[in-house]
Scaffold this motif. Structure first.
Motif, short mmCIF file in Angstrom:
data_model
loop_
_atom_site.label_atom_id
_atom_site.label_comp_id
_atom_site.label_asym_id
_atom_site.label_seq_id
_atom_site.Cartn_x
_atom_site.Cartn_y
_atom_site.Cartn_z
N ALA A 91 -61.78 41.72 23.82
CA ALA A 91 -60.46 41.96 24.48
C ALA A 91 -60.25 40.35 25.17
CB ALA A 91 -60.79 42.57 25.91
N ALA A 92 -61.25 39.60 25.21
CA ALA A 92 -60.99 38.02 25.65
C ALA A 92 -60.63 36.99 24.83
CB ALA A 92 -61.95 37.68 26.65
N LYS A 93 -60.91 37.33 23.40
CA LYS A 93 -61.05 36.12 22.63
C LYS A 93 -59.68 35.45 22.30
CE LYS A 93 -60.87 39.09 18.38
NZ LYS A 93 -61.44 39.56 17.24
N LEU A 122 -64.34 28.65 20.42
CA LEU A 122 -63.35 28.95 19.63
C LEU A 122 -62.36 27.95 20.04
CD1 LEU A 122 -62.99 32.76 20.44
CD2 LEU A 122 -63.48 31.78 18.49
N PRO A 123 -61.38 27.65 19.29
CA PRO A 123 -60.12 26.98 19.49
C PRO A 123 -59.61 27.01 20.82
CG PRO A 123 -60.10 27.69 17.32
CD PRO A 123 -60.94 28.33 17.76
N PRO A 124 -59.36 26.05 21.51
CA PRO A 124 -58.45 26.17 22.99
C PRO A 124 -57.38 26.69 22.99
CG PRO A 124 -58.71 23.91 22.41
CD PRO A 124 -59.48 24.63 21.14
N PRO A 126 -53.37 27.36 24.15
CA PRO A 126 -52.47 26.35 24.17
C PRO A 126 -52.28 25.52 25.81
CG PRO A 126 -51.44 28.14 23.19
CD PRO A 126 -52.84 28.62 23.49
N GLN A 127 -52.77 26.45 26.69
CA GLN A 127 -53.02 25.91 27.99
C GLN A 127 -54.41 26.55 28.53
OE1 GLN A 127 -49.98 27.08 30.96
NE2 GLN A 127 -49.91 29.17 30.02
N SER A 128 -54.79 25.96 29.62
CA SER A 128 -56.25 26.55 29.89
C SER A 128 -56.28 27.93 30.42
CB SER A 128 -56.67 25.55 31.17
OG SER A 128 -55.42 25.93 32.20
N ARG A 129 -57.26 28.61 29.97
CA ARG A 129 -57.23 30.17 30.14
C ARG A 129 -57.47 30.38 31.53
NH1 ARG A 129 -59.58 33.26 25.51
NH2 ARG A 129 -60.35 31.92 24.13
N LEU A 130 -57.12 31.53 32.10
CA LEU A 130 -57.15 31.92 33.62
C LEU A 130 -58.08 33.29 33.51
CD1 LEU A 130 -53.73 31.48 35.07
CD2 LEU A 130 -55.52 30.22 35.58
N PHE A 131 -59.29 33.08 34.51
CA PHE A 131 -60.09 34.05 34.72
C PHE A 131 -59.74 34.67 35.89
CE2 PHE A 131 -62.46 32.14 31.16
CZ PHE A 131 -62.49 33.01 30.07
N VAL A 149 -68.44 29.68 33.77
CA VAL A 149 -67.30 29.37 33.19
C VAL A 149 -67.06 27.83 33.03
CG1 VAL A 149 -64.75 29.38 33.30
CG2 VAL A 149 -66.14 31.47 33.84
N GLU A 150 -67.31 26.96 34.01
CA GLU A 150 -67.06 25.78 33.92
C GLU A 150 -68.22 25.10 32.85
OE1 GLU A 150 -67.54 24.19 37.94
OE2 GLU A 150 -65.46 24.88 38.37
N ASP A 151 -69.51 25.63 32.81
CA ASP A 151 -70.47 25.08 32.01
C ASP A 151 -70.08 25.44 30.36
OD1 ASP A 151 -71.72 24.24 34.01
OD2 ASP A 151 -73.21 25.82 34.31
N LYS A 152 -69.64 26.65 30.18
CA LYS A 152 -69.19 26.97 29.00
C LYS A 152 -67.98 26.55 28.31
CE LYS A 152 -72.93 29.98 27.83
NZ LYS A 152 -73.58 29.96 26.85
N LEU A 153 -66.85 26.36 29.35
CA LEU A 153 -65.60 26.20 28.91
C LEU A 153 -65.28 24.98 29.69
CD1 LEU A 153 -64.19 29.95 28.58
CD2 LEU A 153 -65.18 28.51 26.70
#
Length: 344
Positions: A91-93, A122-124, A126-131, A149-153
């Protein structure tokens, strides 16, 4: 004099609207957790998203996701294209925005651990993801997930908390109020998304501030409900008509949501759960959960709570009563009445 020139059509030339030649960037959404609240929230979100966007649905109960996707596809209006995912990572990829609405703190943590493990690298986007997590959990767990989230992305995503008020009725009607905990710079991106599922967004401060506000509010509600039940029972036992007593309270200083809207005495407010056998409304188990989360938060900052502790004990005992299970939290009135007002 202004240098702005008014545009006028040349005679004989058809007027045309000017559109940007830059195509709109299509957004991908993921909605994780399709329980009673999440199901309705996802439905409203999908229906109000522009055609061309995609919303991927995931729930541990896959039939719920399939049912919702089917309902979305049969809508006459447009909306985002729904897809059913087989895992949180699936769902999230591809998602630019991930919204979660899950039952317990452990579910939130395990969900984000799973999806982060699979989308890291995974490639970033176009803009930062929102969780956006709309679960009602404790601030400590929410802060821990944000750190994951901050550590991984690093620099590629933001995790925010946005618990809501309004219940299943508000979720279905799209009238929820969201209590947002996020960096102020993100509000302009987050607000339009949340307003597709509700009618109000209250920015409470940095991440975890939304949860702090939600837990404080529900703590007060839980205490008010117990106090209202005891006060109403006192008046009834002294011979007062409960409707007359409610009118007095609601015209006086004792007025509160529990006395005016969700009065615990059957028949006083026709639309209240008490008037339909305490069915529907906010389940006593959910109130017990929120009271425990508030107590946990208080313990972490060494804050002693007197009234909260006593109210929590009432809900603990009432939730074990077979006549209370699965019913609105105002059912504590029935337990007080059954025990002659001496508590469950």
């Amino acid at each position: 004099m202004s240098t702005t020139r008014l545009w006028r059509p040349v005679k004989g030339v058809a007027q045309r609207r000017a559109f940007s030649t830059t195509p709109r960037v299509l957004d991908n959404y993921a909605f994780i957790g399709l329980g009673r609240m999440g199901y309705q929230m996802a439905r409203n979100l999908q229906s109000k998203l522009p055609p061309g966007d995609t919303i991927r649905l995931y729930d541990i109960n896959q039939s719920a996701a399939e049912k919702l996707a089917g309902e979305m596809k049969t809508q006459q209006a447009g909306g985002a294209a729904p897809e059913v995912s087989t895992s949180v990572a699936d769902a999230a990829k591809e998602a630019d925005v991930v919204i979660s609405c899950l039952p317990e703190p452990q579910h939130v943590r395990s969900t984000y651990e799973a999806l982060l493990n699979d989308i890291t690298g995974l490639p970033p986007r176009p803009q930062s993801r929102l969780f956006i997590d709309s679960s009602t959990i404790d601030p400590h767990t929410s802060s821990t997930v944000r750190q994951l989230v901050e550590d991984k992305l690093a620099g590629q995503a933001h995790f925010v908390d946005a618990p809501m008020s309004g219940g299943v009725v508000g979720a279905a009607a799209g009238t929820l109020t969201f209590m947002l905990g996020s960096d102020k710079s993100l509000v302009s991106r987050l607000e339009p998304i949340l307003l597709r599922m509700g009618k109000r967004v209250l920015h409470c401060g940095p991440q975890t501030a939304g949860l702090a506000a939600k837990l404080a509010n529900n703590l007060l509600l839980g205490i008010q409900n117990v106090g209202t039940a005891e006060a109403m029972l006192l008046g009834v036992k002294l011979g007062l008509d409960p409707k007359v007593l409610a009118d007095v309270i609601n015209a006086s200083t004792g007025k509160c949501w529990a006395s005016e809207v969700n009065n615990p005495v059957p028949g006083v407010v026709p639309t209240a759960p008490a008037s339909r056998g305490y069915e529907g409304g906010f389940g006593i188990e959910l109130m017990l959960k929120d009271m425990k989360l508030a107590q946990d938060a208080a313990r972490r900052i060494d804050l002693h709570q007197t009234m909260a502790t006593k109210a929590l004990d009432v809900y603990e005992k009432a939730s074990k009563d077979a006549e209370c299970k699965g019913r609105d939290f105002s059912v504590v009135y029935q337990v007080f009445d059954k025990t002659n007002g001496q508590g469950p």
